[in-house]
Design an enzyme around this catalytic site. Structure first.
Site, PDB file in Angstrom:
ATOM      1  CB  SER A  15      -0.891   0.003   1.245  1.00  0.00           C
ATOM      2  OG  SER A  15      -0.061   0.188   2.382  1.00  0.00           O
ATOM      3  CG  ASP A  61      -3.916  -2.524  -1.374  1.00  0.00           C
ATOM      4  OD1 ASP A  61      -4.905  -2.661  -2.101  1.00  0.00           O
ATOM      5  OD2 ASP A  61      -3.966  -2.565  -0.120  1.00  0.00           O
ATOM      6  N   GLY A  80     -10.999  -4.846   2.290  1.00  0.00           N
ATOM      7  CA  GLY A  80     -11.553  -4.686   3.643  1.00  0.00           C
ATOM      8  C   GLY A  80     -12.138  -5.953   4.221  1.00  0.00           C
ATOM      9  CG  ASN A 108      -7.431  -6.777  -1.039  1.00  0.00           C
ATOM     10  OD1 ASN A 108      -7.234  -7.700  -1.813  1.00  0.00           O
ATOM     11  ND2 ASN A 108      -7.327  -5.512  -1.392  1.00  0.00           N
ATOM     12  CG  ASP A 116      -2.988  -4.345   6.017  1.00  0.00           C
ATOM     13  OD1 ASP A 116      -2.144  -4.896   6.735  1.00  0.00           O
ATOM     14  OD2 ASP A 116      -2.857  -3.168   5.608  1.00  0.00           O
ATOM     15  CB  SER A 117      -7.145  -5.084   9.920  1.00  0.00           C
ATOM     16  OG  SER A 117      -7.300  -3.870   9.233  1.00  0.00           O
TER      17      SER A 117
HETATM   18  P1  13P Z   1      -8.593  -4.930   6.068  1.00  0.00           P
HETATM   19  O1  13P Z   1      -8.354  -3.637   6.775  1.00  0.00           O
HETATM   20  O2  13P Z   1      -9.967  -5.456   6.313  1.00  0.00           O
HETATM   21  O3  13P Z   1      -7.552  -5.945   6.382  1.00  0.00           O
HETATM   22  O4  13P Z   1      -8.523  -4.653   4.495  1.00  0.00           O
HETATM   23  C1  13P Z   1      -7.288  -4.565   3.817  1.00  0.00           C
HETATM   24  C2  13P Z   1      -7.440  -4.119   2.408  1.00  0.00           C
HETATM   25  O5  13P Z   1      -8.495  -4.117   1.819  1.00  0.00           O
HETATM   26  C3  13P Z   1      -6.220  -3.688   1.690  1.00  0.00           C
HETATM   27  O6  13P Z   1      -6.524  -3.112   0.460  1.00  0.00           O
END
Ligand code: 13P
Length: 334
Positions: free
Chosen positions: A56, A94, A235, A277, A279-280
């Protein structure tokens, strides 16, 4: 100019075709650190899964794009060293926010880019998306574009208001841009706070928030308009409550953090959704392990001591997603 093929990376075209036909999704994990990269590669090799490693804007600012590119090249070599003769690793940009940035990444060896013009007027989104696609395809780099707006905050991408993708726009958008995959908005959102408490109900037993369901009707309408076309969900972290509880137990403060239930992602993976995707969840797994370790070992100060359990915890999470949620295990071409 570096071509990703010389680095042993692959684009998304073939893996998406197989994923749509096979009813599973490819994991797209964001990475910023060596430990995340190692955990992603170990998980992908152990489960024999193709994987997308994505970068990102925040990751580029934190770690530097050149370093991340070399890490992806290292990821291919590391996967081979771990015994995977033909790893399928995509290096993906990203949320690219300009043609220049996408071009820059293509020129330095990315095998896939996202151009995110979802916040622009429709025609402007089409114009720049098309420009990115024309450049990328000269080098056989695949392009993800986006229609519809996700709520939430993610590495320097923020939107207050979300709106679902309009199914009546997708044929025109995909045809005129020539994009290879389409990110849509059906109720997922970025970050660890995907929904406000007032959007959720509460489980009377646990007191935990229960989020509203994804708009599967919108997804199905889009699938009908674009049969077999690769669809992407951003997300899509589930914000595992055990990790949130560990963080809160050891000094953290994440009240009412809530994500997308895994059953819903499992269901989406069986459709044309072929890239999910996450990430969190990796951030939460890392932070939970580090907080616990440091609380239990107040006299330790060598980063290797606390980053090792953090890496293990992320790897466990990646394997769980691949095997139990997305279903991409055992799906390497050879
Ligand atoms: P999260 O925050 O749900 O992990 O989403 C990550 C994302 O969509 C990166 O583009």
């Amino acid at each position: 100019m570096v071509n990703y093929k010389d680095l042993g990376l692959v684009n998304t075209r073939e893996m998406f075709k197989r994923a749509v036909a096979g009813g599973y999704a490819i994991p797209a994990f964001n990475f910023n650190t060596m430990e995340q990269m190692q955990a992603i590669v170990q998980a992908a090799v152990e489960t024999k899964s193709p994987v997308i490693m994505q970068v990102s804007k925040g990751a580029r600012n934190y770690a530097n794009a050149t370093i991340l590119r070399y890490m992806a090249e290292g990821a291919v070599a590391y996967a081979k060293e771990l015994g995977c003769a033909h790893p399928e690793i995509v290096l993906h940009l990203d949320h690219g926010d300009s043609f220049e940035l996408c071009k820059d990444c293509i020129d330095m060896g990315f095998s896939s880019v996202m151009y995110d013009g979802s916040s622009l007027p429709y025609e402007e989104n089409i114009r720049i998306s098309r420009q990115v696609v024309e450049y990328a395809h000269k080098f056989d780099v695949t392009v993800e574009c986006e229609l519809g707006v996700l709520a939430g905050v993610e590495d320097e991408v923020a939107a207050e208001e979300s709106h679902y993708t309009k199914p009546e726009e997708v044929i025109d958008f995909a045809t005129r841009t020539g994009c290879d995959s389409l990110a849509i908005s059906i109720g997922t959102s970025h970050g660890a706070y995907k929904f406000k408490p007032e959007q959720c109900t509460r489980d009377p037993k646990t007191g935990k928030l229960v989020p509203p369901p994804l708009a599967f009707d919108v997804l199905h309408e889009i699938e009908e308009k674009l049969p077999g076309f690769p669809i992407v969900l951003h997300g899509s972290s589930s914000v595992p409550q055990d990790e949130v509880d560990t963080i809160n137990k050891y000094g953290g403060n994440l009240p009412d953090a809530v994500g997308i239930p895994e059953e819903q992602l499992r269901l989406a993976s069986k459709s044309a959704v072929c890239k999910i995707n996450i990430d969190s969840d990796s951030r939460l797994a890392m932070t939970a392990a580090i907080r616990k370790y440091l609380a239990e070992h107040p006299d330790h100060f060598d980063p290797r001591q606390y980053l090792k359990p953090a890496r293990e915890n992320m790897k466990k999470m990646y394997i769980h997603k691949i095997v139990n949620v997305l279903g991409s295990d055992g799906k390497l071409a050879q």
